[in-house]
Structures are given as structure tokens and as C-alpha cells.
Design a protein around this motif. Structure first.
Motif, PDB file in Angstrom:
ATOM      1  N   GLY A 132       0.819  -1.202   0.000  1.00 42.06           N
ATOM      2  CA  GLY A 132       0.000   0.000   0.000  1.00 42.06           C
ATOM      3  C   GLY A 132       0.861   1.265   0.000  1.00 42.06           C
ATOM      4  N   GLY A 133       0.267   2.366  -0.425  1.00 44.75           N
ATOM      5  CA  GLY A 133       0.948   3.660  -0.347  1.00 44.75           C
ATOM      6  C   GLY A 133       1.992   3.891  -1.417  1.00 44.75           C
ATOM      7  N   HIS A 282       9.153   4.026   9.182  1.00 47.56           N
ATOM      8  CA  HIS A 282       8.730   4.625   7.913  1.00 47.56           C
ATOM      9  C   HIS A 282       9.184   3.730   6.764  1.00 47.56           C
ATOM     10  N   CYS A 285       8.380   5.119  -0.693  1.00 45.00           N
ATOM     11  CA  CYS A 285       7.374   4.749  -1.684  1.00 45.00           C
ATOM     12  C   CYS A 285       7.571   5.579  -2.944  1.00 45.00           C
ATOM     13  N   ARG A 287       5.221   7.646  -5.474  1.00 39.60           N
ATOM     14  CA  ARG A 287       3.845   8.132  -5.615  1.00 39.60           C
ATOM     15  C   ARG A 287       3.805   9.379  -6.465  1.00 39.60           C
ATOM     16  N   ILE A 294       6.777   7.430   3.851  1.00 37.67           N
ATOM     17  CA  ILE A 294       5.485   7.402   4.555  1.00 37.67           C
ATOM     18  C   ILE A 294       5.586   6.456   5.760  1.00 37.67           C
ATOM     19  N   GLU A 297       2.751   1.897   8.640  1.00 36.28           N
ATOM     20  CA  GLU A 297       1.334   1.514   8.804  1.00 36.28           C
ATOM     21  C   GLU A 297       0.541   1.808   7.524  1.00 36.28           C
ATOM     22  N   GLU A 298       0.863   2.924   6.874  1.00 38.91           N
ATOM     23  CA  GLU A 298       0.150   3.302   5.656  1.00 38.91           C
ATOM     24  C   GLU A 298       0.409   2.307   4.532  1.00 38.91           C
ATOM     25  N   ALA A 299       1.608   1.751   4.549  1.00 39.03           N
ATOM     26  CA  ALA A 299       1.984   0.797   3.501  1.00 39.03           C
ATOM     27  C   ALA A 299       1.299  -0.553   3.699  1.00 39.03           C
ATOM     28  N   ILE A 301      -1.798  -0.918   4.397  1.00 29.89           N
ATOM     29  CA  ILE A 301      -3.220  -0.831   4.012  1.00 29.89           C
ATOM     30  C   ILE A 301      -3.309  -1.092   2.514  1.00 29.89           C
ATOM     31  N   ASN A 303      -4.508  -0.446  -0.947  1.00 33.05           N
ATOM     32  CA  ASN A 303      -5.157   0.731  -1.545  1.00 33.05           C
ATOM     33  C   ASN A 303      -5.044   0.780  -3.065  1.00 33.05           C
TER      34      ASN A 303
END
Ligand code: F6P
Length: 318
Positions: A132-133, A282, A285, A287, A294, A297-299, A301, A303
Motif C-alpha cells: 500500500g501507499g 517509515h 514509496c 507516488r 510514509i 502503517e500506511e503501507a 493498508i 489501496n
């Protein structure tokens, strides 16, 4: 301010991991840090198989597939006492920052380590493109090129024999390898979690292909259907006899493409910069055309948002 960093590759290997290790090593040395390579991922960290890396240690590695540090999947790493032993080993070398190159499982291990006090920055390395991310994970480009090359070859023999080739590609639970491969080869059907499976549509598309050409291609993401069983269904219900091929681990090998080498290099440099800035838990990424950093945790998810749009494009092309 960190002085000594460790670098490891973990989980399934991916072409371009060597370029990432090289970038981490060279960038860190250029910034005055000492670098330690950890063999076989978290397993080598636990078993204290750690060696100092120099500029020269990473020479001539960029174009080689796999990971020269080795990798492993260590299930036991979810146990705190195992992680503590591994962490104790890092402390013996006074390593105060860690770059983890791998997929989501490796990121989870990194997150756990950072919660125990180690500064950790992840670099996305997996052929699955399922983190993710980030729009990109190192190894994906090489893997899809390998898959496309294999399907092009299968098409030659399918066409000669008036057959349908059913090809299973990797991706664990992510359809990106299947979708990109199917799009690039002009497949009749792509079966993956994101697009779902409709057996009648499969049969209809193959029958339609049989009206105007001598072969049909079906690309299937792993963990979706039995390709042997699907071949039986296609043979029974369409004019084509079908053959199933599981591409398997060949997709993980080979010299990395330019894209994998360059992204791996940029991401490795960014990971070192993030550690120097004092970042932990961290990951790097890619993007919107930029390399960024990032929270891990964001990675973790899921998405993948542009897939439905891709499905609409497919339907126009089938
Ligand atoms: O995560 C990369 C990957 O190649 C997946 O596509 C596949 O499901 C899995 O690893 C295979 O793992 P292993 O090499 O451990 O069998």
C-alpha cells in the motif's frame, strides 16, 4: 545521529534488490556511515550472520538477479523473544538504524523492531506490487517482462496447434502481475481477485476468439482457480483444446530491468536519507512520480484504487 546501519533483504526475492542494497551501501558510506549487510533477512539477524559492507562489496551487483545477501521467510520472527535475540545481535555491532528491503511481511517485522527501539526504514521489494501507499515495488517490472516474454512464446505454440493457453502467474493475493501481463499480451481473459471470475464470460471470450484466430490466451493470478480444471472446462466448451502452464518462480529471477535498477537506486538512497533525518517505522514509496517516505502503517493498508478503471478498459479490448 545514527552512525552504523544494517541492511537486509527479506521475504520473496525480487530482481532489483541488489541495486537497492548497493544504493543503501554507497549512499550511507558517502554520508560517513558504516554499513553492515545482514545475511538471509531476519534469520541472519537472529543467527548473527552480519558482515561489514564497503563500496567494493556492492560492485558488479546491480545487474544480477536475486539478492546477494540472501533472503528468508522467518515465521518465528513474530515472537518477541526471537526479535529480542536479533536486536541484541544488532547492538553487538552498534547498529542503530536498519533498512529492510522486502514486502509486507518484512515491513511487519520492521515495524515490530521499531517498536522495540530500532530505527527502521523499509524499501518496497516484491514482484507482487502489493504494498500500500506506493505505486511501485522493486521487481515488478522485471517480473511482468518475464511473464510477457513467456506468454509470447506460448502463443507461438498455441497458434500452431489451434489451442488456448492458460497461464498462471504469481502475485500472492494481488492481481497486478496478471492484469499487466494480460493487458500487454492482449489476452482474451484475465482472472484475478480484482476482476473476479465468470466462467461463462471466459467461455464466451474464447469462443469469440476461435471465430477469428487460431489461439486464445487466458492469464490467471495464482490462488484463483485450478488452471488444470479451467483447461478442462475450456476444452469441453470451446473449439480450442486448452493447455495450462504455471509460470512459477521463473518470474522472480533474471537480470533486473532498467526501471527496477533505477527505482531501486533512488529508493535505497532515500531510505538512508530518511534514517539520517531521524525517521523510524517509515518506508520509502513511489507516488505521483516522486520518491517519498510514509509511515509503515500506511503501507500495510491495501489501496489499489485504479483497478476498476483498468477492468473497464479490458472489457473494451476483449
Ligand atoms: O511474494 C512474492 C511471491 O513470489 C508471491 O508471488 C508468491 O505467492 C510467493 O512469493 C511464493 O513464495 P515462495 O517462494 O516462498 O514459495
Amino acid at each position: 545521529m545514527i552512525k552504523r546501519i544494517g541492511v537486509l533483504t527479506s521475504g520473496g526475492d525480487a530482481p532489483g534488490m541488489n541495486a537497492a542494497i548497493r544504493a543503501v551501501t554507497r549512499a550511507a558510506i558517502a554520508k560517513g556511515l558504516e554499513v553492515f549487510g545482514i545475511h538471509d533477512g531476519y534469520l541472519g539477524m537472529y543467527e548473527n550472520r552480519i558482515e561489514r559492507l564497503y563500496r567494493k562489496s556492492v560492485s558488479e551487483k546491480m545487474r544480477i538477479g536475486g539478492t546477494f545477501l540472501g533472503t528468508a521467510r522467518l515465521k518465528e520472527f513474530d515472537r518477541k523473544e526471537v526479535r529480542q535475540m536479533a536486536l541484541d545481535n544488532l547492538h553487538k555491532y552498534q547498529i542503530d538504524g536498519l533498512v529492510v528491503i522486502g514486502g509486507d511481511g518484512s515491513y511487519r517485522g520492521g515495524l515490530d523492531l521499531s517498536n522495540m527501539g530500532m530505527a527502521v526504514v523499509g524499501v518496497p521489494g516484491t514482484i507482487d506490487n502489493d504494498i500500500g501507499g506506493t505505486d511501485y515495488t522493486i521487481g515488478f517490472d522485471t517480473a511482468i517482462n518475464t511473464a510477457v516474454d513467456a506468454v509470447d512464446k506460448l502463443r507461438d505454440t498455441s497458434n500452431s496447434h489451434r489451442r488456448c493457453s492458460i497461464i498462471e502467474v504469481m502475485g500472492r493475493n494481488c492481481g497486478d502481475i496478471a492484469i499487466w501481463t494480460a493487458m500487454a499480451v492482449g489476452a482474451e481473459v484475465c482472472i484475478c481477485k480484482e476482476f473476479g471470475i465468470d466462467l461463462q464470460e471466459v467461455i464466451d471470450n474464447v469462443r469469440k476468439a476461435a471465430q477469428s484466430k487460431r489461439h486464445a490466451i487466458i492469464v490467471v493470478a495464482e490462488n484463483m482457480v485450478s488452471v488444470e480444471e479451467l483447461a478442462r472446462q475450456v476444452t469441453e466448451n470451446t473449439p480450442f483444446e486448452a493447455r495450462a502452464t504455471v509460470l512459477g518462480h521463473i518470474q522472480r529471477g533474471g537480470s533486473p530491468t532498467v526501471r527496477d535498477r533505477v527505482y531501486a537506486s533512488m529508493m535505497g538512497v532515500k531510505a538512508v536519507a530518511a534514517l539520517i533525518e531521524g525517521k523510524s517505522h517509515h518506508c520509502v514509496c513511489y507516488r505521483k512520480g516522486k520518491i517519498a517516505v510514509i509511515p509503515i502503517e500506511e503501507a500495510l493498508i491495501d489501496n489499489n484504487t485504479d483497478l476498476l478503471e483498468k477492468y473497464e478498459i479490458f472489457k473494451l479490448l476483449w
